[in-house]
Design a protein around this motif. Structure first.
Motif, PDB file in Angstrom:
ATOM      1  N   CYS A  57      54.167  53.352  48.947  1.00  0.00           N
ATOM      2  CA  CYS A  57      54.059  51.965  49.393  1.00  0.00           C
ATOM      3  C   CYS A  57      54.812  50.998  48.486  1.00  0.00           C
ATOM      4  CB  CYS A  57      52.591  51.537  49.452  1.00  0.00           C
ATOM      5  SG  CYS A  57      51.602  52.488  50.627  1.00  0.00           S
ATOM      6  N   ASN A  58      55.298  49.929  49.111  1.00  0.00           N
ATOM      7  CA  ASN A  58      55.960  48.814  48.430  1.00  0.00           C
ATOM      8  C   ASN A  58      55.113  47.578  48.717  1.00  0.00           C
ATOM      9  OD1 ASN A  58      57.516  46.568  47.778  1.00  0.00           O
ATOM     10  ND2 ASN A  58      59.310  47.187  48.947  1.00  0.00           N
ATOM     11  N   LEU A  59      54.454  47.042  47.694  1.00  0.00           N
ATOM     12  CA  LEU A  59      53.603  45.866  47.873  1.00  0.00           C
ATOM     13  C   LEU A  59      54.440  44.609  47.673  1.00  0.00           C
ATOM     14  CD1 LEU A  59      50.522  45.948  48.581  1.00  0.00           C
ATOM     15  CD2 LEU A  59      51.565  48.089  47.923  1.00  0.00           C
ATOM     16  N   THR A  60      54.537  43.831  48.736  1.00  0.00           N
ATOM     17  CA  THR A  60      55.437  42.681  48.775  1.00  0.00           C
ATOM     18  C   THR A  60      54.655  41.370  48.720  1.00  0.00           C
ATOM     19  OG1 THR A  60      57.317  41.757  49.995  1.00  0.00           O
ATOM     20  CG2 THR A  60      55.497  42.618  51.298  1.00  0.00           C
ATOM     21  N   LEU A  61      55.388  40.251  48.753  1.00  0.00           N
ATOM     22  CA  LEU A  61      54.770  38.922  48.651  1.00  0.00           C
ATOM     23  C   LEU A  61      53.845  38.876  47.437  1.00  0.00           C
ATOM     24  CD1 LEU A  61      54.016  38.199  52.423  1.00  0.00           C
ATOM     25  CD2 LEU A  61      55.888  37.286  51.039  1.00  0.00           C
ATOM     26  N   LEU A  62      54.393  39.277  46.304  1.00  0.00           N
ATOM     27  CA  LEU A  62      53.629  39.330  45.060  1.00  0.00           C
ATOM     28  C   LEU A  62      54.109  38.216  44.127  1.00  0.00           C
ATOM     29  CD1 LEU A  62      52.519  42.533  43.269  1.00  0.00           C
ATOM     30  CD2 LEU A  62      53.416  40.638  41.931  1.00  0.00           C
ATOM     31  N   PHE A  63      53.157  37.391  43.695  1.00  0.00           N
ATOM     32  CA  PHE A  63      53.520  36.189  42.942  1.00  0.00           C
ATOM     33  C   PHE A  63      52.757  36.026  41.634  1.00  0.00           C
ATOM     34  CE2 PHE A  63      54.034  35.444  47.497  1.00  0.00           C
ATOM     35  CZ  PHE A  63      55.378  35.119  47.543  1.00  0.00           C
ATOM     36  N   GLY A  64      51.826  36.915  41.334  1.00  0.00           N
ATOM     37  CA  GLY A  64      51.032  36.727  40.121  1.00  0.00           C
ATOM     38  C   GLY A  64      50.624  38.029  39.472  1.00  0.00           C
ATOM     39  N   LEU A  65      50.256  37.927  38.203  1.00  0.00           N
ATOM     40  CA  LEU A  65      49.877  39.115  37.439  1.00  0.00           C
ATOM     41  C   LEU A  65      48.617  39.763  38.003  1.00  0.00           C
ATOM     42  CD1 LEU A  65      50.523  40.925  35.038  1.00  0.00           C
ATOM     43  CD2 LEU A  65      49.244  39.348  33.566  1.00  0.00           C
ATOM     44  N   HIS A  66      47.703  38.956  38.544  1.00  0.00           N
ATOM     45  CA  HIS A  66      46.479  39.531  39.113  1.00  0.00           C
ATOM     46  C   HIS A  66      46.808  40.449  40.293  1.00  0.00           C
ATOM     47  CE1 HIS A  66      47.370  35.625  40.864  1.00  0.00           C
ATOM     48  NE2 HIS A  66      46.838  36.044  41.990  1.00  0.00           N
ATOM     49  N   GLN A  67      47.810  40.070  41.108  1.00  0.00           N
ATOM     50  CA  GLN A  67      48.229  40.955  42.198  1.00  0.00           C
ATOM     51  C   GLN A  67      48.841  42.233  41.631  1.00  0.00           C
ATOM     52  OE1 GLN A  67      50.587  37.684  44.031  1.00  0.00           O
ATOM     53  NE2 GLN A  67      49.798  38.467  45.989  1.00  0.00           N
ATOM     54  N   ALA A  68      49.647  42.074  40.591  1.00  0.00           N
ATOM     55  CA  ALA A  68      50.284  43.235  39.965  1.00  0.00           C
ATOM     56  C   ALA A  68      49.246  44.168  39.342  1.00  0.00           C
ATOM     57  CB  ALA A  68      51.283  42.770  38.904  1.00  0.00           C
ATOM     58  N   GLN A  69      48.200  43.597  38.734  1.00  0.00           N
ATOM     59  CA  GLN A  69      47.137  44.418  38.147  1.00  0.00           C
ATOM     60  C   GLN A  69      46.422  45.240  39.220  1.00  0.00           C
ATOM     61  OE1 GLN A  69      45.245  40.964  36.176  1.00  0.00           O
ATOM     62  NE2 GLN A  69      45.212  42.197  34.316  1.00  0.00           N
ATOM     63  N   ALA A  70      46.096  44.597  40.351  1.00  0.00           N
ATOM     64  CA  ALA A  70      45.409  45.309  41.428  1.00  0.00           C
ATOM     65  C   ALA A  70      46.292  46.421  42.000  1.00  0.00           C
ATOM     66  CB  ALA A  70      44.998  44.326  42.528  1.00  0.00           C
ATOM     67  N   CYS A  71      47.588  46.166  42.074  1.00  0.00           N
ATOM     68  CA  CYS A  71      48.528  47.190  42.560  1.00  0.00           C
ATOM     69  C   CYS A  71      48.599  48.366  41.594  1.00  0.00           C
ATOM     70  CB  CYS A  71      49.914  46.584  42.752  1.00  0.00           C
ATOM     71  SG  CYS A  71      50.044  45.458  44.158  1.00  0.00           S
ATOM     72  N   ALA A  72      48.518  48.072  40.304  1.00  0.00           N
ATOM     73  CA  ALA A  72      48.514  49.145  39.296  1.00  0.00           C
ATOM     74  C   ALA A  72      47.248  49.984  39.444  1.00  0.00           C
ATOM     75  CB  ALA A  72      48.599  48.548  37.897  1.00  0.00           C
ATOM     76  N   ASP A  73      46.112  49.320  39.654  1.00  0.00           N
ATOM     77  CA  ASP A  73      44.852  50.045  39.858  1.00  0.00           C
ATOM     78  C   ASP A  73      44.934  50.957  41.074  1.00  0.00           C
ATOM     79  OD1 ASP A  73      43.775  48.646  37.709  1.00  0.00           O
ATOM     80  OD2 ASP A  73      42.782  47.149  38.955  1.00  0.00           O
ATOM     81  N   ALA A  74      45.640  50.495  42.105  1.00  0.00           N
ATOM     82  CA  ALA A  74      45.780  51.271  43.343  1.00  0.00           C
ATOM     83  C   ALA A  74      46.835  52.359  43.227  1.00  0.00           C
ATOM     84  CB  ALA A  74      46.124  50.338  44.503  1.00  0.00           C
ATOM     85  N   GLN A  75      47.553  52.366  42.101  1.00  0.00           N
ATOM     86  CA  GLN A  75      48.598  53.356  41.831  1.00  0.00           C
ATOM     87  C   GLN A  75      49.658  53.363  42.926  1.00  0.00           C
ATOM     88  OE1 GLN A  75      46.847  57.184  40.893  1.00  0.00           O
ATOM     89  NE2 GLN A  75      45.569  56.333  39.284  1.00  0.00           N
ATOM     90  N   VAL A  76      50.087  52.156  43.318  1.00  0.00           N
ATOM     91  CA  VAL A  76      51.135  52.072  44.331  1.00  0.00           C
ATOM     92  C   VAL A  76      52.474  52.471  43.716  1.00  0.00           C
ATOM     93  CG1 VAL A  76      49.862  50.244  45.505  1.00  0.00           C
ATOM     94  CG2 VAL A  76      51.732  49.633  43.970  1.00  0.00           C
ATOM     95  N   THR A  77      53.393  52.856  44.564  1.00  0.00           N
ATOM     96  CA  THR A  77      54.695  53.318  44.083  1.00  0.00           C
ATOM     97  C   THR A  77      55.526  52.182  43.510  1.00  0.00           C
ATOM     98  OG1 THR A  77      54.733  55.135  45.679  1.00  0.00           O
ATOM     99  CG2 THR A  77      56.861  54.437  44.784  1.00  0.00           C
ATOM    100  N   LEU A  78      55.501  51.018  44.176  1.00  0.00           N
ATOM    101  CA  LEU A  78      56.438  49.951  43.837  1.00  0.00           C
ATOM    102  C   LEU A  78      55.861  48.595  44.227  1.00  0.00           C
ATOM    103  CD1 LEU A  78      60.244  50.176  44.520  1.00  0.00           C
ATOM    104  CD2 LEU A  78      59.007  48.209  45.399  1.00  0.00           C
ATOM    105  N   ILE A  79      56.194  47.571  43.433  1.00  0.00           N
ATOM    106  CA  ILE A  79      55.827  46.198  43.792  1.00  0.00           C
ATOM    107  C   ILE A  79      57.094  45.339  43.845  1.00  0.00           C
ATOM    108  CG2 ILE A  79      53.505  46.317  42.813  1.00  0.00           C
ATOM    109  CD1 ILE A  79      54.623  44.665  40.415  1.00  0.00           C
ATOM    110  N   SER A  80      57.025  44.278  44.648  1.00  0.00           N
ATOM    111  CA  SER A  80      58.171  43.374  44.802  1.00  0.00           C
ATOM    112  C   SER A  80      57.773  41.933  44.470  1.00  0.00           C
ATOM    113  CB  SER A  80      58.706  43.430  46.243  1.00  0.00           C
ATOM    114  OG  SER A  80      59.166  44.716  46.568  1.00  0.00           O
TER     115      SER A  80
END
Length: 326
Positions: free
Chosen positions: A154-177
């Protein structure tokens, strides 16, 4: 002769084409490519997309669908068809976005992701070449967590803050944008500022903070800077895992002969595990971050509008006899 800035940048960062324009992708030959509803709608409006649109509509109609279901299925098939054509021109992966209207529905997002992957499988595309693109809402991130556990990237998009990035890290997603340009635009308007020096650019600084957080905590999720307004922003993030860049900026970088050096350098991991971000904490942080909350919702609304425009285009294009009227 000095290599172009683009050639130098490719040695430091994986360059991704932020486009559904097949001719532009063929010209710049990026490793990966990203699409979104706006890009798909723009590409579908071009005359050379006629054959793809006809084929998508025919495939949807052959499934026995009618009315709204027929048009919505045509959009999904067309989106995947663009992805298939893009994959013929690149060696890596293509990001394909789930319908943004599902951004707050975890189960529906999971189901739609699997529908898109089934379409790709029907065209003989390996699942590992697809990144399912999902908005970085809490519900979207939880959908990605389930998909990743099943081996769906998965690529998590529309990401604008560290809190979103932290949650994506917890979810072990492949990539963030994380979106560089949109963050800059918001701050320029909010603070009534015409220009920020590149070392104070809020969008650039946001991506640097996320990159440093990930690397210092040993997070495996890749960071892909997106939504650039200038080549200066792109070059300021040289060294980021990936950067997705629009064709007009790729062309400027190809003409640029200036020296390019890494601006982001991975720091050694402390191996300190960051505390997991719970739903309440995530939503509280998002509420308090006016920039992130506004841009997330505006982005979702924009992608829904783009899909609606494509829906209208298709409705206008096909008559009762399924003849294209573009």
């Amino acid at each position: 002769m000095t290599d172009s800035a683009l050639s130098q940048l490719k040695k430091l960062t994986t360059i991704v084409a932020d486009s559904s324009d097949l001719s532009a992708i063929e010209q710049f030959r990026p490793l990966d490519a990203t699409t979104n509803p706006s890009l798909i709608t723009a590409a579908a409006s071009q005359e050379n997309s006629r054959e793809l649109i006809e084929a998508a509509y025919g495939q949807a109609k052959a499934e026995g669908l009618t009315h709204d279901a027929l048009i919505e299925r045509t959009i999904d098939i067309l989106t995947v068809k663009f992805g298939v054509e893009i994959l013929k021109l690149i060696e890596g992966r293509v990001s394909t976005e789930v319908d943004a209207s599902l951004s707050y529905n975890t189960e529906a997002t999971i189901a739609k992701a699997k529908e898109l992957l089934a379409l790709y499988a029907g065209y003989g595309v390996d699942q590992n070449r697809i990144l399912i693109k999902i908005a970085s809402t809490w519900e979207g991130i939880q959908a990605a967590k389930v998909l990743e556990a099943e081996g769906i990237h998965c690529n998590l998009t529309l990401l604008f803050g560290l809190h979103q990035a932290q949650a994506c890290a917890d979810a072990q997603v492949t990539l963030i944008s994380p979106f560089v340009g949109r963050i800059l635009d918001w701050y320029k308007k909010a603070e009534n500022v015409d220009h920020y020096p590149i070392d104070k650019d809020p969008g650039v600084l946001s991506v640097k903070a996320i990159f440093d957080y990930y690397k210092s905590h040993g997070v495996k999720t890749e960071v892909m800077g997106a939504s650039f307004r200038s080549t200066a922003q792109v070059l300021a993030l040289a060294g980021c895992d990936l950067l997705t860049v629009a064709p007009n900026l790729l062309a400027q970088l190809q003409e640029d002969q200036s020296n390019v050096e890494a601006q982001l350098i991975a720091v050694p991991s402390s191996h300190e595990t960051a505390p997991e971000l719970l739903e309440h904490d995530f939503k509280t942080a998002l509420e308090r971050d006016l920039m992130a909350s506004q841009l997330l919702q505006t982005g979702i609304d924009g992608f829904i509008k783009a899909r609606d425009q494509l829906n209208t285009l298709l409705r206008q294009s096909f008559g009762e006899n399924a003849e294209l009227k573009l």
